[in-house]
Every structure is written in C-alpha cells, then in structure tokens.
Design a protein around this motif. Structure first.
Motif, PDB file in Angstrom:
ATOM      1  N   ALA A  44       0.825  -1.210   0.000  1.00  0.00           N
ATOM      2  CA  ALA A  44       0.000   0.000   0.000  1.00  0.00           C
ATOM      3  C   ALA A  44       0.858   1.259   0.000  1.00  0.00           C
ATOM      4  CB  ALA A  44      -0.936  -0.006   1.201  1.00  0.00           C
ATOM      5  N   ASN A  63      -1.669  -8.827  -0.867  1.00  0.00           N
ATOM      6  CA  ASN A  63      -3.001  -8.423  -1.338  1.00  0.00           C
ATOM      7  C   ASN A  63      -3.840  -9.632  -1.731  1.00  0.00           C
ATOM      8  OD1 ASN A  63      -2.407  -5.644  -1.037  1.00  0.00           O
ATOM      9  ND2 ASN A  63      -1.378  -5.618  -3.026  1.00  0.00           N
ATOM     10  N   GLY A 239     -11.304   0.534   3.142  1.00  0.00           N
ATOM     11  CA  GLY A 239     -10.091   0.454   3.928  1.00  0.00           C
ATOM     12  C   GLY A 239     -10.348   0.618   5.408  1.00  0.00           C
ATOM     13  N   ASP A 244      -9.170   5.875   3.393  1.00  0.00           N
ATOM     14  CA  ASP A 244      -8.243   4.843   2.936  1.00  0.00           C
ATOM     15  C   ASP A 244      -8.894   4.012   1.841  1.00  0.00           C
ATOM     16  OD1 ASP A 244      -6.174   3.049   2.671  1.00  0.00           O
ATOM     17  OD2 ASP A 244      -6.799   1.813   4.372  1.00  0.00           O
ATOM     18  N   PRO A 246      -8.219   0.844  -0.473  1.00  0.00           N
ATOM     19  CA  PRO A 246      -7.286  -0.283  -0.616  1.00  0.00           C
ATOM     20  C   PRO A 246      -7.105  -0.692  -2.083  1.00  0.00           C
ATOM     21  CG  PRO A 246      -9.427  -1.100   0.085  1.00  0.00           C
ATOM     22  CD  PRO A 246      -9.533   0.408   0.024  1.00  0.00           C
TER      23      PRO A 246
END
Length: 283
Positions: A44, A63, A239, A244, A246
C-alpha cells in the motif's frame, strides 16, 4: 504490381508505420491490465511513489492473501458462478429451441418477433430496473441467486436467440432432410444432428453471455443486499477509514475474477472464431 520491387523505400515505410501502429494499439490496450497486475503485487505504501520507483519497488502476495481470506469475496465468487452459469444454461436451452424455430420454420409474425428480440437486446437495463425490482420482491427471490438468474435472462436470452438464429439459417437443409428420411423426430433432429453442427455457435454465445453475466453490476447491486456477486463486492471494498482506499486488494480481486475469463477465451478461441465467422461467407 509488387511495391517492394518498384519502390522499396515506400514499401518499408508502410510496413514500419503498420508495425508502429500495431505496437501502439497493443500498448494502449494492455497497459491498464499490466498496471493493475503490478498494483496487485505492490504494498500500500508503494502506490504513491513515482512511476519509476513504483515499478522497481518490492512485490508481495499480501493483497492476494487478503482477498482470498475475505469471506465476502469467497461468497461473491460462489454467487457469481451460480448466477452466471444458471443464466447461461437456461439461455442456451431456450435460445436453441427459439433459434431452431425462427431459423427453420415460416410463420406469421416471424419478422416482428425478431425485431422485438433485437429491441430487447439493446434496451437499457435502467429502464426495466424499477418494474423488475417489484416483480422480484413479489416473487420472494430478492437477495437470492434465483432472482439474479431471472434478471440476467433479460439480456442473455435475446442475445443468444439472435446469434443462434443467424447460425441456424446457414445450416444446410439436407442434414434435416436426411434425418427425417431416417425416421428422426424434430427433437431428435435438433439434438442429434443440429446441435453437434451448432457447437461453435453454442460455445461462442454461451461464453459471451457468461462474460456479460459475470461482469454485470447494476442488477446485482439492486436485487441483493447481502448475497453479493463479485463486481459488487469489489466495488464495496473499503479500507481502515473512509479516507483509505485499498487499491492493492481491489486490483488483486479484479485480477482474480478476470483470469478465469481469459483462460476460457484462450481455451475456446478456435470455437469462438468459428462461431463468429460462421455464415460470413456463402456459396
């Protein structure tokens, strides 16, 4: 006249321009997918690096591990398979019978039926969303794969019927005549004689219908609340906070659901080409 002999300079310029154009189109088409693959293997914190630093940054399977350990994604895969396979199976069955009737028999209103099928196949989904939602709720199949299968039939059956009808028209009538002479019934002729000949078209229409059902988002979002399909699950990825996003897991999930389609296309590419070009040349 051979251009290579009469004007070699112009010939090589044309060939160079052609290959440059092919390379440019290839890069344009593949770049988003390649970038998604690279992103799916990146951490990330590396997503905000400069392009050069991002490409050489360390890669990880984190991931993909997160995606496969996500219960919502696992359920989404299951419901997507059930809805897509169910819709395609029903479409192929009913579409084959309808295509046989429309392609072989003459009856009043045949052209009207074909125009209606064509109109339904290009009808926007949003136009039928409200009425279809009411019917699915009244039938008690809301948030159920059955409701998705029924809704997907709206665009898979017209597409299947239209493509298969064009293919059936080009099948030589002598095949049916020979089967009828041997005492075969119309159903036996369809299943034992025409279906083997129609296999390239069946594979082509089935695969294209499967791709449409697999990637469908609007109906899956509207007619389900918890039993989501994969496109809706990926769209709802969130996220740790509202700020956030992802991107790594999102790209990993997108690659996971895209790879099966690529494999299917590669496995059945000969059938697809045969089905798409069938009837293109006559005589």
């Amino acid at each position: 006249m051979n251009l290579q002999r009469t004007n070699p300079t112009l010939y090589y310029l044309q060939r160079t321009a052609f290959y440059v154009l092919v390379i440019a189109i290839t890069v344009y088409l593949l770049f988003p997918f390649v970038w998604a693959v690279i992103t799916s293997f990146s951490k990330a914190g590396n997503l905000f690096l400069t392009p050069g630093a991002f490409l050489v940054s360390p890669k990880t399977l984190e991931n993909y591990a997160q995606v496969f350990n996500n219960p919502a994604f696992q359920r989404g895969l299951l419901f997507s398979v059930i809805a897509a396979v169910g819709a395609v199976a029903i479409s192929i069955i009913f579409g084959s019978f309808a295509a046989y009737a429309l392609g072989r028999f003459r009856f009043a209103g045949k052209q009207v039926v074909m125009y209606i099928i064509l109109a339904v196949s290009v009808f926007p989904q949003i136009a039928v969303l409200g009425g279809l939602f009411t019917l699915i709720r009244a039938a008690g199949v809301f948030n159920n794969p059955v409701g998705l299968i029924v809704s997907y039939l709206i665009f898979t059956i017209p597409f299947t019927v239209w493509v298969l009808t064009s293919f059936v028209r080009d099948i030589p009538g002598e095949l049916e005549e020979a089967a009828l002479v041997d005492g075969a019934s119309p159903l036996q002729t369809l299943f034992l004689v025409l279906f083997p000949v129609m296999m390239p078209a069946l594979v082509t229409t089935g695969l294209l219908a499967f791709i449409n059902a697999w990637n469908e988002y609007l109906f899956a979002l509207t007619f389900t609340s918890s039993n989501r399909t994969v496109p809706v699950v990926i769209a709802n990825y969130s996220g740790a906070s509202q700020y956030d996003q992802p991107w790594g897991p999102i790209m990993a999930a997108s690659i996971v659901v895209t790879v099966p389609l690529i494999i299917l296309v590669l496995v059945f590419q000969r059938n697809i080409v045969s089905g798409l070009t069938a009837g293109a040349v006559k005589g």
